[in-house]
Design an enzyme around this catalytic site. Structure first.
Site, mmCIF file in Angstrom:
data_model
loop_
_atom_site.group_PDB
_atom_site.id
_atom_site.type_symbol
_atom_site.label_atom_id
_atom_site.label_comp_id
_atom_site.label_asym_id
_atom_site.label_seq_id
_atom_site.Cartn_x
_atom_site.Cartn_y
_atom_site.Cartn_z
ATOM 1 N N ASP A 1 1.360 4.108 -3.752
ATOM 2 C CA ASP A 1 1.880 5.400 -3.609
ATOM 3 C C ASP A 1 0.797 6.161 -4.405
ATOM 4 O O ASP A 1 -0.059 6.616 -3.596
ATOM 5 C CB ASP A 1 3.244 5.345 -4.544
ATOM 6 C CG ASP A 1 3.869 6.855 -4.511
ATOM 7 O OD1 ASP A 1 3.704 7.542 -3.663
ATOM 8 O OD2 ASP A 1 5.015 6.976 -5.241
ATOM 9 N N GLY B 1 8.412 -6.451 -5.786
ATOM 10 C CA GLY B 1 8.211 -5.960 -4.530
ATOM 11 C C GLY B 1 7.602 -6.471 -3.423
ATOM 12 O O GLY B 1 8.154 -6.358 -2.334
ATOM 13 N N PHE C 1 10.634 8.698 0.205
ATOM 14 C CA PHE C 1 11.109 7.375 -0.711
ATOM 15 C C PHE C 1 11.731 6.430 0.373
ATOM 16 O O PHE C 1 12.536 6.845 1.058
ATOM 17 C CB PHE C 1 12.251 7.769 -1.710
ATOM 18 C CG PHE C 1 12.304 6.547 -2.477
ATOM 19 C CD1 PHE C 1 11.595 6.320 -3.464
ATOM 20 C CD2 PHE C 1 13.519 5.914 -2.201
ATOM 21 C CE1 PHE C 1 11.912 5.057 -4.258
ATOM 22 C CE2 PHE C 1 13.927 4.675 -3.162
ATOM 23 C CZ PHE C 1 12.960 4.409 -4.195
ATOM 24 N N LYS D 1 0.919 5.565 1.071
ATOM 25 C CA LYS D 1 1.257 6.902 1.224
ATOM 26 C C LYS D 1 0.140 7.921 0.967
ATOM 27 O O LYS D 1 -0.154 8.231 -0.195
ATOM 28 C CB LYS D 1 2.521 7.455 0.195
ATOM 29 C CG LYS D 1 3.671 6.584 0.526
ATOM 30 C CD LYS D 1 4.736 7.142 -0.586
ATOM 31 C CE LYS D 1 6.108 6.518 -0.324
ATOM 32 N NZ LYS D 1 6.940 6.871 -1.506
ATOM 33 N N ASP E 1 3.519 -4.298 -2.384
ATOM 34 C CA ASP E 1 4.512 -3.748 -1.151
ATOM 35 C C ASP E 1 3.826 -2.304 -0.893
ATOM 36 O O ASP E 1 3.957 -1.790 0.229
ATOM 37 C CB ASP E 1 5.888 -3.467 -1.969
ATOM 38 C CG ASP E 1 6.024 -3.019 -3.325
ATOM 39 O OD1 ASP E 1 5.101 -2.734 -3.920
ATOM 40 O OD2 ASP E 1 7.124 -3.039 -3.715
#
Ligand code: IMP
Ligand code: MG
Length: 179
Positions: free
Chosen positions: A106, A48, A155, A134, A103
């Site tokens: 989360d 990513g 997402f 996030k 990247d």
């Protein structure tokens, strides 16, 4: 609004290419201030982070190196099941400043796992830089030194991030189309 389709899902624009590059430029400037005397090794986490790593790295103005790591899934011998092992580290990072490039952070589970494995090699320090974060999904408590964008718990794809392997080549970042 422009809608794109990847496999079975529809996505709409979320962060423009120019906003992405602007925040990467700001992150590089902060690193050029903070880390100029540390001779660090940047470690991009594949797949990513490859576009983020490229755009950031070419804006770094001090002596530094870069390499890329990957997390390999394999069945552990324990009953806890899958353990993700970090592969591809060819450099000696003992007593070295390491900057992990991801990247997205989360839940933070992946990054915590990466950090723990790298600490085993006794680096001088580990800094974390992520293009996206996030905060609502984050369940860990380690510090993140450089953040490109804080985003809601939705997402997203594009600029290296994928949906089932597709969408990494999008120049901007797209989010799942709201119902
Ligand atoms: P974490 O362990 O929950 O922090 O997840 C980190 C990994 O999940 C990232 O390195 C991504 O590969 C993937 N991921 C998390 N959120 C997204 C998303 O919104 N789009 C694409 N991949 C994501
Ligand atoms: Mg990833």
């Amino acid at each position: 609004m422009e809608t794109i389709k990847i496999l079975d899902k529809e996505f709409v624009p979320s962060i423009s290419e120019s906003d992405i590059l602007f925040n990467i430029e700001k992150m590089a400037q902060a690193m050029n201030q903070d880390l100029a005397d540390t001779n660090p090794l940047f470690l991009g986490i594949l797949n990513g982070s490859f576009l983020f790593a490229a755009e950031l790295f070419k804006r770094i103005t001090f002596p530094c190196q870069i390499s890329f790591l990957k997390l390999a899934s394999y069945q552990g011998s324990s009953t806890t099941g899958k353990v993700k092992r970090l592969i591809g580290l060819n450099e000696d990072i003992k007593d070295r400043t390491v900057i992990i490039l991801e990247d997205i952070v989360d839940t933070g589970i992946t990054m915590e796992n990466i950090k723990k494995q790298l600490l085993g090699y006794e680096p001088k320090e580990i800094k974390i830089a992520t293009l996206l974060f996030k905060p609502q999904a984050f369940i860990k408590d380690f510090p993140i030194d450089y953040i490109g964008f804080m985003i809601p718990d939705e997402f997203i794809v594009g600029f290296g991030l994928d949906y089932n392997g597709y969408g990494r080549n999008l120049k901007a970042i797209y989010k799942i189309k709201p119902e």
